[in-house]
Every structure is written in structure tokens, then in C-alpha cells.
Design an enzyme around this catalytic site. Structure first.
Site, short mmCIF file in Angstrom:
data_model
loop_
_atom_site.label_atom_id
_atom_site.label_comp_id
_atom_site.label_asym_id
_atom_site.label_seq_id
_atom_site.Cartn_x
_atom_site.Cartn_y
_atom_site.Cartn_z
N ARG A 142 0.89 -1.34 0.10
CA ARG A 142 -0.09 0.09 -0.12
C ARG A 142 0.87 1.20 0.08
O ARG A 142 0.70 2.14 0.71
CB ARG A 142 -1.13 0.20 1.15
CG ARG A 142 -2.08 -1.08 1.21
CD ARG A 142 -2.91 -0.92 0.04
NE ARG A 142 -3.92 -1.77 0.29
CZ ARG A 142 -4.00 -3.07 -0.25
NH1 ARG A 142 -3.02 -3.81 -0.85
NH2 ARG A 142 -5.07 -3.73 0.07
N SER A 154 -10.22 -0.21 3.88
CA SER A 154 -9.75 -0.46 4.90
C SER A 154 -9.02 0.87 5.33
O SER A 154 -8.43 1.62 4.70
CB SER A 154 -8.27 -1.40 4.58
OG SER A 154 -8.66 -2.72 4.06
N GLU A 163 -4.19 3.93 6.66
CA GLU A 163 -3.90 3.71 5.33
C GLU A 163 -4.40 4.90 4.24
O GLU A 163 -3.73 4.97 3.47
CB GLU A 163 -4.46 2.28 4.71
CG GLU A 163 -3.89 1.60 3.59
CD GLU A 163 -4.52 2.15 2.46
OE1 GLU A 163 -3.93 2.47 1.57
OE2 GLU A 163 -5.77 1.97 2.42
#
Ligand code: EPU
Length: 338
Positions: free
Chosen positions: A164, A238, A334
């Protein structure tokens, strides 16, 4: 380009958080960027690049200009003996691109179906799901450095993809605008069934060697069952990264929770599912103000209606504190917070 003032950004972020852009500029092509950067009123102002707004949390009103990337177009750029090279404008919808490549008979993106957002946002966080990361299907991208107007082309190594993560979340954060992305889809297609949920669902259908269409359907069904549909319940997917912990920390977690799965990394460390840690702290389905932890997936924070970015971030902080207190693990947010 199209310039608008005092634009409500609620419809431009999948969380549905309130924020107002004093100036929003729609970018349709590379020439628009050149004109914008040469403009005395706009050139020096700070800029926020907006794709589908699916990985973004507005903590307050964005400073400076909001640039909404609407560069469209998708085509087969080249075909070699080994692969199809597909090019798409940064403003194209990611899932539409996945579905279109499958329709054309160019498989490879099926595990990445139904991820919200645009093509231009996909490399920023190196999107990944069900055993496939974008970097494994990536060829190269074009972009512009908003500081000086310099155009660039980056291959996968230059993008410095991580979990990510990419150069666009590091050195080029706030300055690198992606305009076009090229994907390399190998003709030697292999199903990726590493992820237990995908394998199990395929086996349930008595399909031990599923084709790309089957995997696409399974992934769509899994995502629909677990993750909120941003059209009805705001979220940014997420909210935390899965943390990477030492082998010792992992043993402590496993001792308290023998059923917990993990992903072992080559360096001996272990990636643990943050959703499980959050659930263990009792957060699943809990609300704080108008922000809540999704009942179907504890890694996802949702906007129950009318939540502000501050409420979302307060809930996130409370979750971080619980997980830190109970497991001694820091959860990293995130999505981009702006
Ligand atoms: N789990 C729980 N409780 C929960 C959520 C998860 O116990 O509330 C456990 C599950 O039982 C499972 C494990 O955690 O054993 C993994 O859960 P899941 O398969 O849902 O995946 P994840 O690790 O929580 C990651 C990605 C998702 C991606 C899925 C599927 C990150 C930060 N998230 O989630 O990506 O769709 O795997 O590959 O890596 C996103 O980035 O926005 C995103 C949705």
C-alpha cells in the site's frame, strides 16, 4: 479544463465527508496541466490531486487548488508474444477497466475487481486484494511534477512499490500527478488462488481450476458480502494497514488467539490482520458519534450519515490506542488524510 469555485466535495469522496474546495479544476488532458501551471493565479498555489476520492479522509477544508483528474481513454497499446499492454487515462474508473479487459479476453486483473477509485489512484497505494498487488500487473505510467511542470515516465522499479505504498506517498506526495497508466497482462495466464476465501468459494462451486471470469465473480461476491458499498455507506475501504510485527510479537498474539492467521514475510517478520486485532478489542460494529467500525469487517470505518472528518479521526485514534494498549502494536492509517 473547467474551473469551479466553492465546490462541495461531499460527492467527491467515498466517505461522504463534508469539505469545500475554494477552487476545483477539472483536468481533461496534459495540455490542461501545462495551461494551469503557466497561469499566474494558479501556478504557485498548493494543490490536492483528486481521483475517485476513495482513499481519502478530509480532516478539514483542503488548502489551495483541488485538481480533479478526468483524463479518459483506454486502449490496447501493444501486443507482444508474451503480453497485452493496456493503457488507460488516470480518470478512468478502475473496476470498469478490470471488467473491460476481461471482456476483451485479456485476463490478469480479476482479483482486483470492484476496488473503488480511479486508474490514476491505483499505483499511488499499489492497490492489492485477494493475492494480487497492482505492481505485479504494472508496466509503467506517465505523470507531471506539479512543482515545475516536468513530465515523467516511471517503470515499476522507479515507482518504488511497497505494501500500500509507492513514491507517490513518499517523495512525490502532493507533487506527482499521474496522467496515464500502462498495465502488462501476461498471455500465460495463471489463476491466483492463494487467498483462502477465493480458493474456498471456487471449490464450493466444484471449480478446482477456475477461469478468470469465475475468479472475477467470486471476488465481486466476497467484496460485496464484507465491504460496504460506498454508494450507500461511506468509507475509504481498509482504514489501517495490516501491521508487520516481529516473530516474538506474533507468538504472543497467537498464544492469546490460536485461530489468528498471518502472512509470513521473507525477512522472518509477520504481517497480522489488523481487522482481527480491532475486533479482539471489541470495536466491531461500535460507533463513536456518527462514525462507526463496520459490522462486516473491523478494518473499515464507515460514515453512518453526516460524520465529519474529525469524528472519523477521533474514532481512528481511539482504535489505535486500544490496539496499542492491548497488543503493543501501532496501527498505521492507510488512506491519505488531508
Ligand atoms: N478478520 C477478523 N475480523 C475482522 C476482519 C478480518 O477476524 O473484522 C480476519 C479474517 O477472519 C481473516 C483476516 O482477518 O482471517 C483477513 O481479513 P480479510 O480477508 O478481510 O483481509 P484484510 O487483511 O482485513 C486486506 C486488504 C483489503 C483487501 C483484503 C482482501 C489491507 C489494509 N486490506 O484486508 O484491501 O480487500 O485484504 O485481499 O491490506 C483496502 O485496501 O481498502 C482493502 C479493502
Amino acid at each position: 479544463m473547467l474551473i469551479e469555485t466553492n465546490v462541495n466535495l461531499k460527492a467527491y469522496n467515498t466517505f461522504g465527508l463534508p469539505a469545500t474546495a475554494r477552487t476545483l479544476i477539472r483536468i481533461y488532458n496534459e495540455a490542461d496541466i501545462e495551461a494551469l501551471l503557466g497561469h499566474p493565479d494558479y501556478g504557485p498555489a498548493p494543490k490536492l490531486v483528486l481521483g475517485g476520492g476513495s482513499n481519502l479522509v478530509f480532516g478539514g477544508a483542503p488548502q489551495g487548488l483541488v485538481l480533479k483528474v478526468e483524463i479518459m481513454g483506454r486502449r490496447l497499446l501493444a501486443e507482444t508474444e508474451e503480453a497485452w499492454i493496456v493503457e488507460a487515462g488516470a480518470g478512468e474508473d478502475w473496476h470498469d477497466l478490470v471488467a473491460w479487459t476481461l471482456d476483451q479476453g485479456w485476463p490478469g486483473l480479476e482479483n482486483l475487481a470492484l476496488i473503488p477509485g480511479t486508474v490514476g489512484a491505483a499505483p499511488v497505494q499499489n492497490i492489492g486484494a485477494y493475492g494480487v498487488e497492482l505492481e505485479t500487473r504494472f508496466d509503467s505510467l506517465d505523470g507531471v511534477d506539479l512543482r515545475d511542470g516536468r513530465r515523467f515516465t516511471l517503470d515499476a522499479a522507479a515507482c518504488r512499490f511497497g505494501y500500500r505504498d509507492s513514491i507517490f506517498k513518499q517523495e512525490l506526495a502532493g507533487s506527482g500527478m499521474i496522467t496515464r497508466v500502462r498495465l502488462r497482462l501476461p498471455k500465460q495466464w495463471q489463476p491466483v488462488l492463494d487467498y483462502p476465501d477465493v480458493r474456498r468459494e471456487c471449490l464450493k462451486m466444484a471449480d478446482a481450476s477456475p477461469g478468470p471470469r469465475r475468479i472475477f465473480d467470486v471476488v465481486c461476491a466476497l467484496r460485496r458480502a464484507k465491504l460496504p458499498d460506498p454508494r450507500f455507506l461511506g468509507s475509504a475501504g481498509s482504514f489501517f494497514k495490516n501491521p508487520v510485527v516481529s516473530h516474538r510479537q506474533w507468538e504472543a498474539i497467537q498464544a492469546g488467539d490460536p485461530g489468528c492467521i498471518c502472512y509470513r514475510l521473507a525477512d522472518g517478520r509477520v504481517k497480522v490482520p489488523a481487522g482481527r486485532l480491532i475486533e479482539a478489542c471489541g470495536w466491531k460494529g461500535k460507533a463513536m458519534g456518527r462514525a462507526a467500525v463496520h459490522a462486516g469487517q473491523a478494518l473499515v470505518i464507515v460514515n453512518q450519515g453526516g460524520a465529519t472528518g474529525r469524528e472519523v479521526l477521533s474514532l481512528a485514534r481511539a482504535i489505535q490506542e486500544s490496539v496499542q494498549d492491548r497488543f503493543g502494536i501501532h496501527l498505521e492509517i492507510e488512506p491519505c488524510v488531508r
